[in-house]
Design a protein around this motif. Sequence first.
Motif, PDB file in Angstrom:
ATOM      1  N   VAL A  82       0.842  -1.202   0.000  1.00 28.61           N
ATOM      2  CA  VAL A  82       0.000   0.000   0.000  1.00 28.61           C
ATOM      3  C   VAL A  82       0.875   1.250   0.000  1.00 28.61           C
ATOM      4  N   TRP A  83       1.944   1.183   0.792  1.00 33.20           N
ATOM      5  CA  TRP A  83       2.847   2.328   0.868  1.00 33.20           C
ATOM      6  C   TRP A  83       3.418   2.637  -0.521  1.00 33.20           C
ATOM      7  N   ALA A  84       3.916   1.597  -1.184  1.00 36.39           N
ATOM      8  CA  ALA A  84       4.518   1.802  -2.506  1.00 36.39           C
ATOM      9  C   ALA A  84       3.475   2.292  -3.508  1.00 36.39           C
ATOM     10  N   ALA A  85       2.281   1.730  -3.419  1.00 36.57           N
ATOM     11  CA  ALA A  85       1.265   2.060  -4.422  1.00 36.57           C
ATOM     12  C   ALA A  85       0.710   3.465  -4.234  1.00 36.57           C
ATOM     13  N   THR A  86       0.619   3.918  -2.981  1.00 32.37           N
ATOM     14  CA  THR A  86       0.013   5.238  -2.774  1.00 32.37           C
ATOM     15  C   THR A  86       1.048   6.352  -2.839  1.00 32.37           C
ATOM     16  N   ARG A  87       2.287   6.072  -2.388  1.00 29.77           N
ATOM     17  CA  ARG A  87       3.299   7.122  -2.433  1.00 29.77           C
ATOM     18  C   ARG A  87       3.955   7.233  -3.802  1.00 29.77           C
ATOM     19  N   ARG A  88       4.129   6.084  -4.462  1.00 24.27           N
ATOM     20  CA  ARG A  88       4.900   6.008  -5.706  1.00 24.27           C
ATOM     21  C   ARG A  88       6.261   6.647  -5.512  1.00 24.27           C
ATOM     22  N   GLY A  89       6.846   7.205  -6.581  1.00 25.61           N
ATOM     23  CA  GLY A  89       8.134   7.877  -6.471  1.00 25.61           C
ATOM     24  C   GLY A  89       9.228   6.967  -5.918  1.00 25.61           C
ATOM     25  N   TRP A  90      10.095   7.539  -5.065  1.00 32.71           N
ATOM     26  CA  TRP A  90      11.265   6.778  -4.616  1.00 32.71           C
ATOM     27  C   TRP A  90      10.883   5.650  -3.674  1.00 32.71           C
ATOM     28  N   VAL A  91       9.817   5.853  -2.875  1.00 30.98           N
ATOM     29  CA  VAL A  91       9.360   4.775  -1.990  1.00 30.98           C
ATOM     30  C   VAL A  91       9.044   3.544  -2.831  1.00 30.98           C
ATOM     31  N   ASP A  92       8.303   3.788  -3.900  1.00 27.66           N
ATOM     32  CA  ASP A  92       7.901   2.714  -4.788  1.00 27.66           C
ATOM     33  C   ASP A  92       9.123   2.015  -5.378  1.00 27.66           C
ATOM     34  N   ARG A  93      10.090   2.837  -5.814  1.00 29.07           N
ATOM     35  CA  ARG A  93      11.264   2.244  -6.460  1.00 29.07           C
ATOM     36  C   ARG A  93      12.053   1.378  -5.476  1.00 29.07           C
ATOM     37  N   ILE A  94      12.197   1.859  -4.231  1.00 29.14           N
ATOM     38  CA  ILE A  94      12.950   1.080  -3.248  1.00 29.14           C
ATOM     39  C   ILE A  94      12.221  -0.221  -2.923  1.00 29.14           C
ATOM     40  N   GLY A 104       7.130 -11.491  -2.792  1.00 27.42           N
ATOM     41  CA  GLY A 104       6.147 -11.842  -3.810  1.00 27.42           C
ATOM     42  C   GLY A 104       4.799 -11.181  -3.572  1.00 27.42           C
ATOM     43  N   VAL A 105       4.310 -11.260  -2.333  1.00 27.78           N
ATOM     44  CA  VAL A 105       2.966 -10.748  -2.056  1.00 27.78           C
ATOM     45  C   VAL A 105       2.952  -9.218  -2.109  1.00 27.78           C
ATOM     46  N   THR A 106       4.065  -8.580  -1.710  1.00 30.58           N
ATOM     47  CA  THR A 106       4.118  -7.119  -1.788  1.00 30.58           C
ATOM     48  C   THR A 106       3.883  -6.657  -3.231  1.00 30.58           C
ATOM     49  N   GLN A 107       4.554  -7.334  -4.155  1.00 31.76           N
ATOM     50  CA  GLN A 107       4.370  -6.979  -5.575  1.00 31.76           C
ATOM     51  C   GLN A 107       2.908  -7.078  -5.964  1.00 31.76           C
ATOM     52  N   GLN A 108       2.280  -8.182  -5.502  1.00 35.49           N
ATOM     53  CA  GLN A 108       0.876  -8.398  -5.855  1.00 35.49           C
ATOM     54  C   GLN A 108      -0.015  -7.323  -5.239  1.00 35.49           C
ATOM     55  N   VAL A 109       0.215  -7.027  -3.943  1.00 35.19           N
ATOM     56  CA  VAL A 109      -0.611  -6.021  -3.276  1.00 35.19           C
ATOM     57  C   VAL A 109      -0.415  -4.664  -3.956  1.00 35.19           C
ATOM     58  N   ARG A 110       0.844  -4.330  -4.233  1.00 35.18           N
ATOM     59  CA  ARG A 110       1.129  -3.052  -4.883  1.00 35.18           C
ATOM     60  C   ARG A 110       0.356  -2.946  -6.205  1.00 35.18           C
ATOM     61  N   GLY A 111       0.474  -3.998  -7.008  1.00 35.92           N
ATOM     62  CA  GLY A 111      -0.201  -3.970  -8.307  1.00 35.92           C
ATOM     63  C   GLY A 111      -1.707  -3.854  -8.160  1.00 35.92           C
ATOM     64  N   SER A 112      -2.274  -4.642  -7.242  1.00 37.88           N
ATOM     65  CA  SER A 112      -3.738  -4.604  -7.089  1.00 37.88           C
ATOM     66  C   SER A 112      -4.190  -3.258  -6.555  1.00 37.88           C
ATOM     67  N   VAL A 113      -3.415  -2.678  -5.631  1.00 35.96           N
ATOM     68  CA  VAL A 113      -3.827  -1.384  -5.079  1.00 35.96           C
ATOM     69  C   VAL A 113      -3.761  -0.314  -6.171  1.00 35.96           C
ATOM     70  N   ILE A 114      -2.716  -0.378  -6.982  1.00 34.26           N
ATOM     71  CA  ILE A 114      -2.624   0.612  -8.065  1.00 34.26           C
ATOM     72  C   ILE A 114      -3.824   0.452  -9.004  1.00 34.26           C
ATOM     73  N   ASP A 115      -4.147  -0.796  -9.325  1.00 35.83           N
ATOM     74  CA  ASP A 115      -5.316  -1.036 -10.176  1.00 35.83           C
ATOM     75  C   ASP A 115      -6.583  -0.508  -9.521  1.00 35.83           C
ATOM     76  N   ALA A 116      -6.749  -0.854  -8.232  1.00 34.19           N
ATOM     77  CA  ALA A 116      -7.976  -0.459  -7.540  1.00 34.19           C
ATOM     78  C   ALA A 116      -8.074   1.065  -7.438  1.00 34.19           C
ATOM     79  N   LEU A 117      -6.937   1.728  -7.235  1.00 33.76           N
ATOM     80  CA  LEU A 117      -6.957   3.193  -7.122  1.00 33.76           C
ATOM     81  C   LEU A 117      -7.430   3.856  -8.413  1.00 33.76           C
ATOM     82  N   ARG A 118      -7.239   3.156  -9.531  1.00 32.95           N
ATOM     83  CA  ARG A 118      -7.637   3.740 -10.811  1.00 32.95           C
ATOM     84  C   ARG A 118      -9.118   3.523 -11.101  1.00 32.95           C
TER      85      ARG A 118
END
Lengths: 616, 313
Positions: free
Chosen positions: B118-130, B194-208
């Motif tokens: 969730v953190w990566a998906a909502t903040r994006r930017g450098w948080v996301d990259r790390i 693995g699950v972080t990637q999935q959560v990040r992707g789903s949250v980004i999708d859901a946010l759209r």
Amino acid sequence: MIELPTVLADEAPKATGTSLFRRLTKNPVGLGSLIWLALLVLTAIFANVIAPMDPNAADINAVLAKPGGAHPLGADSAGQDVLSRLFFASRYSLLGAMLALAVAAVFGIIGGLIAGYYGKWFNAVSSWLTGLLMALPGIVVLLAARSVLGPSLWGSMAIFGVLLSPAFFRLVFAAVSAVRNELYVDAARVSGLSDARIIGRHILTVVRAPVIIQAAMITGIAIAIQAGLDFLGLGDTSIPTWGSMLSDGFQQIYSNPLLMIWPSLAIALTCVALTLLANAMRDELERSGGRKRRRRGAVELSPAEAEPIIVHDEIPDTEGRFGEELLRVDRLAVGYDQPDGSVKRVVHDVSLVVKRGEVHGLIGESGSGKTQTAWSVLRLLPEGGRVVGGAISFEGVDLADASERKLLGIRGKKIAYIPQEPMSNLDPSFTIGYQLVEPIRNSLGLSKDEAKAKAIGLLTRVGIPNPERTFTAYPHEVSGGMAQRVLIAGAISCDPDLLIADEPTTALDVTVQAEVLDLLRDLQRELQMGVILVTHNFGVVADLCDRVSVMRNGRIVETGPVRSLFANPQHEYTRALFDAILEEGPPRGELKEPDLVPIMTESVFLPSNINKGVVL
Amino acid sequence: MLTFIIRRLLAGAVLVVVITTVAFFLLYAGSGNVARKILGNSATQAGVAEKNHQLGLDRPILVQFGDWLTNALHGSFGDSWFTGQPVNDAIASRLGVTLTLVIGATVITAVFAVVLGVWAATRRGWVDRIVQFLSVLGFGIPGFLIALALVLVLAINLKLFAPTGYTSFSDSPSEWIKTVTLPVIALAIGGVAGVTQQVRGSVIDALRQDYVRTLRSRGLSTTSVVFKHVLRNAGAPALAVLAVQFVGLLGGAVIVEQVFAIPGVGQVAVTATSQGDIPLVMGLVLATAVIVVIVNLVIDLAQGAINPKVRLS
């Protein structure tokens, strides 16, 4: 069993292997991974040339020798040269992984092609087998196999290949099922190509890129699991592998941890390189796919196209229908950040005013910037979009610069929003009641029961026949027209001053459209709301609006009271819009009174209609 | 709801039966001359025949299977060929330890994956990259290497945790923590990645999704929309990955137990495998299959709880 990141075939454009490879060499991560893997493959091939010693030659005098001298990396607990073993271990570890990959690819790809292409029972059987293979952890199956077969690198890797085959199967199956009914495959079939030719030519090209990505992931997993088996001491001790070296090093973890470091590094670097390579390939494919998608966005504009806005004469508000000024948008510009750092403007210099009780129509074709303008007023532009110029003044507050906290107090309470597509605008996971009550409680601070009573009252008000049942229903259980009424109820729930309706009837059936428009008109008069009504339908404008602005390519080209503009449309684009309606609708009489304007709900204005009559 | 559970249980039972049947025939047919292995090379031919008879291996394989199945239905999975210990006891006494590790790792995976995703998906930017970079690393590096690194650095060099062994919670909670922390972390890292990637992707999708804009247009803050609506909608795909992850953790536990010398099922599995102790291997296959079926059922029910469309049947 084994978790694999999903690679979607449809994400991948038909990139050829060579162009993907060339792009990878320009990607630093991809290049680094490729170099490491290339070195590894060379080491594996030439192990017997570069290794200083026989990897299995045990020298009793060199047991646990420190690095240096005859043993650059030292010797293991049997006195075997670590460097030589490391080189040969690369050979066997890679060969083992290649065997697993080959088996997985043969079973998975062929199975997926046949199941996807021919479907039916083959599909059912393979899917069931896939489920079966996924039901046990890979290592448990390998352990069971080992208990019968004894230690065999090749045997266990072949079995693991079978276990991994679903990764390819699902990928290929999904891609082929999607492609099977594409026109070009039909065309190929009609033109007499054999099924084998069609599969080879047309279908394999679609799945090639994702299969390569998956192969990189699978190789990494195979190397890891094989090292794991050998580490457990269940491998073939006569063959040097990274795992068996690790196992030996682990026995000496207290006395000689360095022995563990070398094989660990080899395994970790290789697995990471393969994962990074797969990611880099996916990024490269997505990037090229993304560029294509973006090109379909709003029309790019050169500043030269800016032209004077045609403003029609005001008609004095003698009846006093309109109240004070609610919203003043002044020279609004909206832009989207581009990957290259530039900002692409989609709305330019839009100015408009909405008074209390006034309905202001924004009309134009898709991509003309009307929805972008509406969203900017709510400050709810999609990701990457922002107001890049101008001011939005609402009841004295500048919305363009307002903080998110300030906006939270305005959205819902003062400015409400009705979306275009009713179904996608309701959260499928929550009941309709919950979605109404939550914002009401949040904005008005009501108790749960008060909010529920208010929500049911609103549902009744918007003409929902059985409000209690709708309240407890999930969005997928109601019709589109009902869903739109629910959204209208939600929008008016906090008695807003300004309503932004984004094509509120476009997605509805024609009969429902008229009812929803009636409802909107009634509510607007009842609540004395100012309204921005986004539409591409002049019938809706005639029906509801007091004022209209015609938008094209992100600019307003003509604006004025509906009566003046309908009586004397001046801009060629506005006239084109009217002509397009006239083509299909009944002939219009001369306009004198707004009531005489025919309601042309049937002649839905579409860009395709304009192009028929007028070259824009 | 009840029919849904019954149907899934039936499907699970079929799966377990198929797996055990296949496993039985492959394992028993391939088990070779076990009696010789048990008795050693010095045993006489008669002794070997006697042992074979004693183990029931001189009977036709179908009879053996029928026998095994009958016993299994009565809750008994035979005795170990090498120790004579009942398979039930050998596994049951170890299963708790392994499940502790696996469930602990699953919980940690779920918590960290949601927070990071969730953190990566909502903040994006450098948080996301790390977060993305770390999860690629965590996904790429095999779990047992992480386990080895943890042992070497945190246990042997820094002496923060016990390098090996296991103390049960009832004996000493503090010692228990010291012994399980590293194995659980080692198991969880791959899963978190693995699950972080999935959560990040789903949250980004859901946010759209359109409904997010609509809910925000009603005055709800982004935070409340993300935690109530986005997470719930992102939950289904994340749960599916978590289920796969759990099965993977069961496998990973075998190796991690070996690294930390933890007396779990993994140790039984490794010993039984290297000896060719088929009844024990059968029992392990069966136990794993049953656990997987149960976990999948639980995940399906959870899916139904968060997604009303699934709840229908």
